[in-house]
Design a protein around this motif. Structure first.
Motif, PDB file in Angstrom:
ATOM      1  N   ALA A   1       0.830  -1.201   0.000  1.00  0.00           N
ATOM      2  CA  ALA A   1       0.000   0.000   0.000  1.00  0.00           C
ATOM      3  C   ALA A   1       0.870   1.259   0.000  1.00  0.00           C
ATOM      4  O   ALA A   1       0.597   2.228  -0.728  1.00  0.00           O
ATOM      5  CB  ALA A   1      -0.934   0.001   1.211  1.00  0.00           C
ATOM      6  N   VAL A   2       1.945   1.253   0.797  1.00  0.00           N
ATOM      7  CA  VAL A   2       2.864   2.389   0.842  1.00  0.00           C
ATOM      8  C   VAL A   2       3.519   2.595  -0.520  1.00  0.00           C
ATOM      9  O   VAL A   2       3.628   3.726  -1.015  1.00  0.00           O
ATOM     10  CB  VAL A   2       3.933   2.166   1.931  1.00  0.00           C
ATOM     11  N   ALA A   3       3.949   1.515  -1.153  1.00  0.00           N
ATOM     12  CA  ALA A   3       4.591   1.605  -2.465  1.00  0.00           C
ATOM     13  C   ALA A   3       3.636   2.197  -3.499  1.00  0.00           C
ATOM     14  O   ALA A   3       4.035   3.022  -4.337  1.00  0.00           O
ATOM     15  CB  ALA A   3       5.058   0.228  -2.917  1.00  0.00           C
ATOM     16  N   GLY A   4       2.368   1.806  -3.444  1.00  0.00           N
ATOM     17  CA  GLY A   4       1.393   2.350  -4.376  1.00  0.00           C
ATOM     18  C   GLY A   4       1.212   3.848  -4.207  1.00  0.00           C
ATOM     19  O   GLY A   4       1.125   4.595  -5.199  1.00  0.00           O
ATOM     20  N   ALA A   5       1.176   4.327  -2.964  1.00  0.00           N
ATOM     21  CA  ALA A   5       1.023   5.757  -2.705  1.00  0.00           C
ATOM     22  C   ALA A   5       2.237   6.543  -3.212  1.00  0.00           C
ATOM     23  O   ALA A   5       2.097   7.642  -3.779  1.00  0.00           O
ATOM     24  CB  ALA A   5       0.830   5.996  -1.207  1.00  0.00           C
ATOM     25  N   ILE A   6       3.436   5.980  -3.034  1.00  0.00           N
ATOM     26  CA  ILE A   6       4.659   6.643  -3.501  1.00  0.00           C
ATOM     27  C   ILE A   6       4.657   6.753  -5.027  1.00  0.00           C
ATOM     28  O   ILE A   6       4.984   7.805  -5.604  1.00  0.00           O
ATOM     29  CB  ILE A   6       5.897   5.878  -3.020  1.00  0.00           C
ATOM     30  N   LEU A   7       4.302   5.681  -5.704  1.00  0.00           N
ATOM     31  CA  LEU A   7       4.269   5.685  -7.165  1.00  0.00           C
ATOM     32  C   LEU A   7       3.283   6.727  -7.687  1.00  0.00           C
ATOM     33  O   LEU A   7       3.574   7.449  -8.658  1.00  0.00           O
ATOM     34  CB  LEU A   7       3.895   4.294  -7.681  1.00  0.00           C
ATOM     35  N   TYR A   8       2.136   6.809  -7.058  1.00  0.00           N
ATOM     36  CA  TYR A   8       1.129   7.788  -7.491  1.00  0.00           C
ATOM     37  C   TYR A   8       1.670   9.209  -7.374  1.00  0.00           C
ATOM     38  O   TYR A   8       1.558  10.018  -8.308  1.00  0.00           O
ATOM     39  CB  TYR A   8      -0.141   7.633  -6.648  1.00  0.00           C
ATOM     40  N   GLU A   9       2.267   9.549  -6.234  1.00  0.00           N
ATOM     41  CA  GLU A   9       2.781  10.897  -6.026  1.00  0.00           C
ATOM     42  C   GLU A   9       3.949  11.202  -6.965  1.00  0.00           C
ATOM     43  O   GLU A   9       4.092  12.330  -7.463  1.00  0.00           O
ATOM     44  CB  GLU A   9       3.205  11.076  -4.572  1.00  0.00           C
ATOM     45  N   ALA A  10       4.784  10.209  -7.227  1.00  0.00           N
ATOM     46  CA  ALA A  10       5.923  10.416  -8.128  1.00  0.00           C
ATOM     47  C   ALA A  10       5.445  10.763  -9.532  1.00  0.00           C
ATOM     48  O   ALA A  10       6.006  11.654 -10.195  1.00  0.00           O
ATOM     49  CB  ALA A  10       6.796   9.170  -8.159  1.00  0.00           C
ATOM     50  N   VAL A  11       4.432  10.070 -10.005  1.00  0.00           N
ATOM     51  CA  VAL A  11       3.880  10.365 -11.336  1.00  0.00           C
ATOM     52  C   VAL A  11       3.340  11.789 -11.379  1.00  0.00           C
ATOM     53  O   VAL A  11       3.533  12.525 -12.371  1.00  0.00           O
ATOM     54  CB  VAL A  11       2.774   9.347 -11.698  1.00  0.00           C
ATOM     55  N   GLN A  12       2.679  12.221 -10.307  1.00  0.00           N
ATOM     56  CA  GLN A  12       2.152  13.584 -10.265  1.00  0.00           C
ATOM     57  C   GLN A  12       3.283  14.613 -10.331  1.00  0.00           C
ATOM     58  O   GLN A  12       3.147  15.661 -10.976  1.00  0.00           O
ATOM     59  CB  GLN A  12       1.338  13.791  -8.979  1.00  0.00           C
ATOM     60  N   ARG A  13       4.401  14.303  -9.707  1.00  0.00           N
ATOM     61  CA  ARG A  13       5.511  15.260  -9.695  1.00  0.00           C
ATOM     62  C   ARG A  13       6.246  15.309 -11.035  1.00  0.00           C
ATOM     63  O   ARG A  13       6.934  16.285 -11.322  1.00  0.00           O
ATOM     64  CB  ARG A  13       6.483  14.925  -8.571  1.00  0.00           C
ATOM     65  N   PHE A  14       6.137  14.295 -11.825  1.00  0.00           N
ATOM     66  CA  PHE A  14       6.694  14.357 -13.165  1.00  0.00           C
ATOM     67  C   PHE A  14       5.847  15.277 -14.039  1.00  0.00           C
ATOM     68  O   PHE A  14       6.347  15.903 -14.979  1.00  0.00           O
ATOM     69  CB  PHE A  14       6.761  12.959 -13.792  1.00  0.00           C
ATOM     70  N   ARG A  15       4.570  15.366 -13.730  1.00  0.00           N
ATOM     71  CA  ARG A  15       3.676  16.227 -14.497  1.00  0.00           C
ATOM     72  C   ARG A  15       3.810  17.690 -14.093  1.00  0.00           C
ATOM     73  O   ARG A  15       3.740  18.598 -14.915  1.00  0.00           O
ATOM     74  CB  ARG A  15       2.229  15.780 -14.313  1.00  0.00           C
TER      75      ARG A  15
END
Length: 314
Positions: A103-117
């Protein structure tokens, strides 16, 4: 006729027992300090990598806390209602920890994608200092857990977490250097994705093992077919059926089965030879074996109702 192996009641493979609560307590104290440092540092510097590692550390706090409680419960003696004791508490804790990490890994991946945008400012000097502190703390944690991990699955899970945290700290240090030298702030998000990948990769093996134990699968290091062939080779044994091998917890295996013998008068000798074989060659000190003759093993025999062999001797 049934018998249990000649060794301790837990069926353990004679490993030296260590109390996992002390390393859990030490590692938990270090992790709480690192969590505070990285959470505050990530918020002040704007570094997702630090916040991601803080999220991993938060999962580690849960890992160590649940592991500590699980180990305490597992140390409780067996009772009439819990004849095998509470060893499975360690496995339940390991599954909980593994799912939390995903669950933690999923939250990190989501935020990382947002920061690339959308670009997000990052203070690289502060990020570097906090990451160095995190690396030192995680190396200290890993040393504590590696020394005492033994067969305890929760200690091994916790060690996996701290090693992943140390690797994440190295990545964060590298990202801070990239930002300092090139100004590419997205290096922070890129490292965060790497941290999430480390979490997923590191959590899978212990989670897989814990689920296998809960499903009562055969231990990975043992072959059911090989054990059956070896048992059939014991003098006086004419057949083996309904053979089961499973784990009570990590490192504590048990076996049950029905054994056909040619001469019932040789039963005690056959049982001794079988128990010695299972214990010495395969580490199966907790054996429950039922001796049968060809007549008594017939499912339509008056003393053996149809389907009576469907259950195990556990």
């Amino acid at each position: 006729m049934k018998t249990h192996g000649p060794h301790d009641a837990t069926g353990s493979r004679r490993t030296v027992a260590v109390d996992p609560r002390r390393p859990f307590a030490v590692a938990l104290g270090i992790t709480l300090v690192l969590l505070a440092v990285e959470a505050v540092g990530g918020w002040l510097t704007g570094s997702l990598a630090l916040l991601a590692d803080a999220g991993h550390l938060l999962a580690d706090v849960g890992t160590l806390g649940i592991g500590f409680v699980g180990s305490w419960i597992a140390s409780r003696p067996a009772t009439a209602k819990m004849s095998y004791g509470y060893r499975r508490a360690e496995i339940l804790a390991a599954v909980t920890n593994g799912v939390a990490l995903w669950a933690v890994a999923g939250a990190i991946l989501y935020e990382a994608v947002q920061r690339f945008r959308v670009l997000h400012p990052v203070s690289a000097p502060g990020m570097l200092i906090v990451a160095l502190v995190g690396l030192a703390g995680n190396l200290a944690n890993s040393a504590v857990l590696a020394r005492d991990r033994g067969e305890n699955l929760n200690l091994r899970v916790a060690l996996t977490h701290t090693l992943a945290d140390a690797a994440a700290a190295v990545g964060t240090i590298a990202a801070s250097f990239v930002i300092l030298t090139t100004g590419w702030v997205q290096a922070d998000a890129a490292v965060s994705i790497g941290i999430a990948a480390l979490i997923l990769a590191g959590s899978w093996p212990p989670l897989h093992e814990a689920v296998r134990i809960l499903m009562e699968g055969a231990p990975a290091h043992l072959s059911l077919t090989e054990v059956e062939v070896a048992m059939r080779g014991v003098p006086g044994v004419t057949g083996v059926h309904d053979l089961h091998i499973w784990s009570l917890t990590a490192g504590v295996e048990a076996v049950s089965g029905h054994v056909l013998v040619a001469d019932p008068g040789e039963g005690q000798r056959v049982l001794r030879d079988l128990c010695r074989l299972l214990s010495d060659r395969y580490g199966l000190g907790h054996a429950t074996l039922q001796l049968e003759t060809e007549a008594s093993s017939d499912p339509w025999h008056p003393n053996c109702a149809p389907g009576a062999r469907a259950g195990s001797d556990r």
